[in-house]
Design a protein around this motif. Structure first.
Motif, PDB file in Angstrom:
ATOM      1  N   GLN A  15      -8.059  -8.039 -12.190  1.00 35.15           N
ATOM      2  CA  GLN A  15      -8.700  -6.737 -12.173  1.00 35.15           C
ATOM      3  C   GLN A  15      -7.870  -5.760 -11.341  1.00 35.15           C
ATOM      4  O   GLN A  15      -7.563  -6.041 -10.194  1.00 35.15           O
ATOM      5  CB  GLN A  15     -10.100  -6.842 -11.579  1.00 35.15           C
ATOM      6  N   PRO A  16      -7.543  -4.611 -11.902  1.00 32.86           N
ATOM      7  CA  PRO A  16      -6.797  -3.615 -11.124  1.00 32.86           C
ATOM      8  C   PRO A  16      -7.736  -2.839 -10.195  1.00 32.86           C
ATOM      9  O   PRO A  16      -8.875  -2.551 -10.554  1.00 32.86           O
ATOM     10  CB  PRO A  16      -6.207  -2.702 -12.192  1.00 32.86           C
ATOM     11  N   TYR A  17      -7.248  -2.532  -9.024  1.00 34.60           N
ATOM     12  CA  TYR A  17      -7.983  -1.712  -8.059  1.00 34.60           C
ATOM     13  C   TYR A  17      -7.073  -0.596  -7.599  1.00 34.60           C
ATOM     14  O   TYR A  17      -5.881  -0.802  -7.405  1.00 34.60           O
ATOM     15  CB  TYR A  17      -8.426  -2.549  -6.849  1.00 34.60           C
ATOM     16  N   GLU A  18      -7.642   0.573  -7.380  1.00 34.12           N
ATOM     17  CA  GLU A  18      -6.853   1.703  -6.896  1.00 34.12           C
ATOM     18  C   GLU A  18      -6.778   1.702  -5.375  1.00 34.12           C
ATOM     19  O   GLU A  18      -5.772   2.080  -4.792  1.00 34.12           O
ATOM     20  CB  GLU A  18      -7.466   3.018  -7.388  1.00 34.12           C
ATOM     21  N   TYR A  19      -7.855   1.267  -4.719  1.00 26.40           N
ATOM     22  CA  TYR A  19      -7.940   1.341  -3.268  1.00 26.40           C
ATOM     23  C   TYR A  19      -8.014  -0.044  -2.624  1.00 26.40           C
ATOM     24  O   TYR A  19      -8.687  -0.943  -3.126  1.00 26.40           O
ATOM     25  CB  TYR A  19      -9.165   2.163  -2.844  1.00 26.40           C
ATOM     26  N   LEU A  20      -7.366  -0.172  -1.484  1.00 29.19           N
ATOM     27  CA  LEU A  20      -7.360  -1.421  -0.727  1.00 29.19           C
ATOM     28  C   LEU A  20      -8.777  -1.823  -0.314  1.00 29.19           C
ATOM     29  O   LEU A  20      -9.142  -2.986  -0.377  1.00 29.19           O
ATOM     30  CB  LEU A  20      -6.459  -1.287   0.508  1.00 29.19           C
ATOM     31  N   PHE A  21      -9.571  -0.861   0.099  1.00 34.00           N
ATOM     32  CA  PHE A  21     -10.942  -1.146   0.508  1.00 34.00           C
ATOM     33  C   PHE A  21     -11.714  -1.841  -0.608  1.00 34.00           C
ATOM     34  O   PHE A  21     -12.407  -2.828  -0.381  1.00 34.00           O
ATOM     35  CB  PHE A  21     -11.656   0.150   0.923  1.00 34.00           C
ATOM     36  N   ASP A  22     -11.583  -1.335  -1.826  1.00 33.81           N
ATOM     37  CA  ASP A  22     -12.292  -1.927  -2.969  1.00 33.81           C
ATOM     38  C   ASP A  22     -11.806  -3.342  -3.256  1.00 33.81           C
ATOM     39  O   ASP A  22     -12.601  -4.237  -3.548  1.00 33.81           O
ATOM     40  CB  ASP A  22     -12.130  -1.051  -4.211  1.00 33.81           C
ATOM     41  N   ILE A  67       0.834  -1.195   0.000  1.00 33.49           N
ATOM     42  CA  ILE A  67       0.000   0.000   0.000  1.00 33.49           C
ATOM     43  C   ILE A  67       0.874   1.252   0.000  1.00 33.49           C
ATOM     44  O   ILE A  67       1.996   1.246   0.482  1.00 33.49           O
ATOM     45  CB  ILE A  67      -0.980   0.014   1.192  1.00 33.49           C
ATOM     46  N   VAL A  68       0.319   2.316  -0.547  1.00 32.28           N
ATOM     47  CA  VAL A  68       1.002   3.602  -0.597  1.00 32.28           C
ATOM     48  C   VAL A  68       0.982   4.196   0.815  1.00 32.28           C
ATOM     49  O   VAL A  68      -0.051   4.187   1.477  1.00 32.28           O
ATOM     50  CB  VAL A  68       0.292   4.561  -1.585  1.00 32.28           C
ATOM     51  N   ASP A  69       2.134   4.670   1.281  1.00 28.56           N
ATOM     52  CA  ASP A  69       2.246   5.297   2.597  1.00 28.56           C
ATOM     53  C   ASP A  69       1.746   4.345   3.690  1.00 28.56           C
ATOM     54  O   ASP A  69       0.924   4.703   4.530  1.00 28.56           O
ATOM     55  CB  ASP A  69       1.467   6.626   2.629  1.00 28.56           C
ATOM     56  N   GLN A  75      -9.283   5.413   2.079  1.00 27.80           N
ATOM     57  CA  GLN A  75      -8.326   6.254   1.374  1.00 27.80           C
ATOM     58  C   GLN A  75      -6.993   5.556   1.108  1.00 27.80           C
ATOM     59  O   GLN A  75      -6.121   6.121   0.461  1.00 27.80           O
ATOM     60  CB  GLN A  75      -8.058   7.529   2.175  1.00 27.80           C
ATOM     61  N   VAL A  76      -6.828   4.333   1.590  1.00 21.64           N
ATOM     62  CA  VAL A  76      -5.571   3.619   1.424  1.00 21.64           C
ATOM     63  C   VAL A  76      -5.450   3.147  -0.020  1.00 21.64           C
ATOM     64  O   VAL A  76      -6.278   2.367  -0.502  1.00 21.64           O
ATOM     65  CB  VAL A  76      -5.471   2.413   2.394  1.00 21.64           C
ATOM     66  N   LYS A  77      -4.414   3.624  -0.701  1.00 19.31           N
ATOM     67  CA  LYS A  77      -4.205   3.269  -2.103  1.00 19.31           C
ATOM     68  C   LYS A  77      -3.257   2.087  -2.230  1.00 19.31           C
ATOM     69  O   LYS A  77      -2.319   1.940  -1.450  1.00 19.31           O
ATOM     70  CB  LYS A  77      -3.628   4.455  -2.874  1.00 19.31           C
ATOM     71  N   LEU A  78      -3.510   1.271  -3.233  1.00 19.01           N
ATOM     72  CA  LEU A  78      -2.650   0.131  -3.530  1.00 19.01           C
ATOM     73  C   LEU A  78      -1.464   0.566  -4.377  1.00 19.01           C
ATOM     74  O   LEU A  78      -1.591   1.444  -5.226  1.00 19.01           O
ATOM     75  CB  LEU A  78      -3.435  -0.931  -4.314  1.00 19.01           C
ATOM     76  N   VAL A  79      -0.341  -0.076  -4.149  1.00 19.15           N
ATOM     77  CA  VAL A  79       0.816   0.125  -5.004  1.00 19.15           C
ATOM     78  C   VAL A  79       0.591  -0.699  -6.259  1.00 19.15           C
ATOM     79  O   VAL A  79       0.241  -1.882  -6.178  1.00 19.15           O
ATOM     80  CB  VAL A  79       2.114  -0.329  -4.288  1.00 19.15           C
ATOM     81  N   ASP A  80       0.750  -0.069  -7.407  1.00 18.25           N
ATOM     82  CA  ASP A  80       0.607  -0.807  -8.656  1.00 18.25           C
ATOM     83  C   ASP A  80       1.858  -1.652  -8.849  1.00 18.25           C
ATOM     84  O   ASP A  80       2.940  -1.269  -8.449  1.00 18.25           O
ATOM     85  CB  ASP A  80       0.434   0.158  -9.821  1.00 18.25           C
ATOM     86  N   GLY A  81       1.712  -2.803  -9.416  1.00 16.00           N
ATOM     87  CA  GLY A  81       2.889  -3.635  -9.633  1.00 16.00           C
ATOM     88  C   GLY A  81       2.527  -5.094  -9.814  1.00 16.00           C
ATOM     89  O   GLY A  81       1.386  -5.440 -10.110  1.00 16.00           O
ATOM     90  N   ARG A  82       3.507  -5.927  -9.577  1.00 17.41           N
ATOM     91  CA  ARG A  82       3.384  -7.360  -9.843  1.00 17.41           C
ATOM     92  C   ARG A  82       2.790  -8.148  -8.681  1.00 17.41           C
ATOM     93  O   ARG A  82       2.702  -9.361  -8.742  1.00 17.41           O
ATOM     94  CB  ARG A  82       4.764  -7.918 -10.165  1.00 17.41           C
ATOM     95  N   TRP A  83       2.388  -7.509  -7.600  1.00 18.71           N
ATOM     96  CA  TRP A  83       1.951  -8.229  -6.412  1.00 18.71           C
ATOM     97  C   TRP A  83       0.756  -9.146  -6.691  1.00 18.71           C
ATOM     98  O   TRP A  83       0.683 -10.242  -6.140  1.00 18.71           O
ATOM     99  CB  TRP A  83       1.650  -7.273  -5.253  1.00 18.71           C
ATOM    100  N   ARG A  84      -0.179  -8.716  -7.551  1.00 19.83           N
ATOM    101  CA  ARG A  84      -1.349  -9.567  -7.839  1.00 19.83           C
ATOM    102  C   ARG A  84      -0.912 -10.883  -8.460  1.00 19.83           C
ATOM    103  O   ARG A  84      -1.367 -11.954  -8.058  1.00 19.83           O
ATOM    104  CB  ARG A  84      -2.345  -8.829  -8.743  1.00 19.83           C
TER     105      ARG A  84
END
Length: 171
Positions: free
Chosen positions: A77-84, A26-28, A38-47
């Motif tokens: 599926q990409p997600y921007e937020y951890l909650f989603d 996660i970001v920050d 408001q917690v954003k996911l880090v984009d990358g290879r983790w999925r």
């Protein structure tokens, strides 16, 4: 007092040498005052890496093949937020277990209206007893590691299939 560990981006699965922790980056991540939504996911290879780890750990489980393709879609599926991401994963598990809707989403003291307004249960990790903590189902690597309690719901689902819901019924 601040919590030292968050359950919102971590889970445990059973590996050949014992529990394997999967952490969604996660970001920050050290910002404990950030609202969950408001917690954003880090984009990358983790999925891809997480899905490969799940395949490695559960490919030999009795029910993994049955759920594999649909679960793969979650990780594509990409997600921007951890909650989603967490909400989508929870919805998938609830659907597979045919549990109805056991979630209540809270915003402070009020329930968020919408699809979850008729929730029948509230779950906070580590606060409720669970039959999963009692050895009773056979885990993939149980002969090597013994029974490992506290694993992701995926362990129960892949090992018990549709009957996994029976293990979740609280006394």
């Amino acid at each position: 007092m601040h919590a030292k560990m968050s359950f919102r981006n971590r889970t445990l699965i059973a590996g050949a040498t014992g529990p394997l922790r999967l952490s969604v980056p996660i970001v920050d991540g050290r910002n404990e005052r950030q609202f969950y939504k408001q917690v954003k996911l880090v984009d990358g290879r983790w999925r891809m890496e997480h899905f490969r780890a799940i395949i490695s750990c559960y490919n030999r489980s009795p029910w993994f093949e049955y759920y594999r393709d649909e679960m793969a879609e979650l990780f594509q599926q990409p997600y921007e937020y951890l909650f989603d991401w967490n909400l989508h994963c929870n919805e998938w598990v609830v659907k597979k277990l045919v549990l109805g809707n056991p979630f209540k989403i809270m915003n402070g003291d009020e329930t968020i209206e919408g699809e979850y307004e008729n929730a029948i249960n509230e779950f906070v990790p580590g606060t409720q007893s669970s039959p999963v903590n009692t050895p009773g189902y056979k885990q993939v690597f149980q002969e090597k590691t013994g029974f490992i309690a506290g694993l992701s719901i995926l362990d129960l689902l892949f090992c018990e299939g549709p009957s996994a819901a029976e293990w979740l019924k609280l006394p």
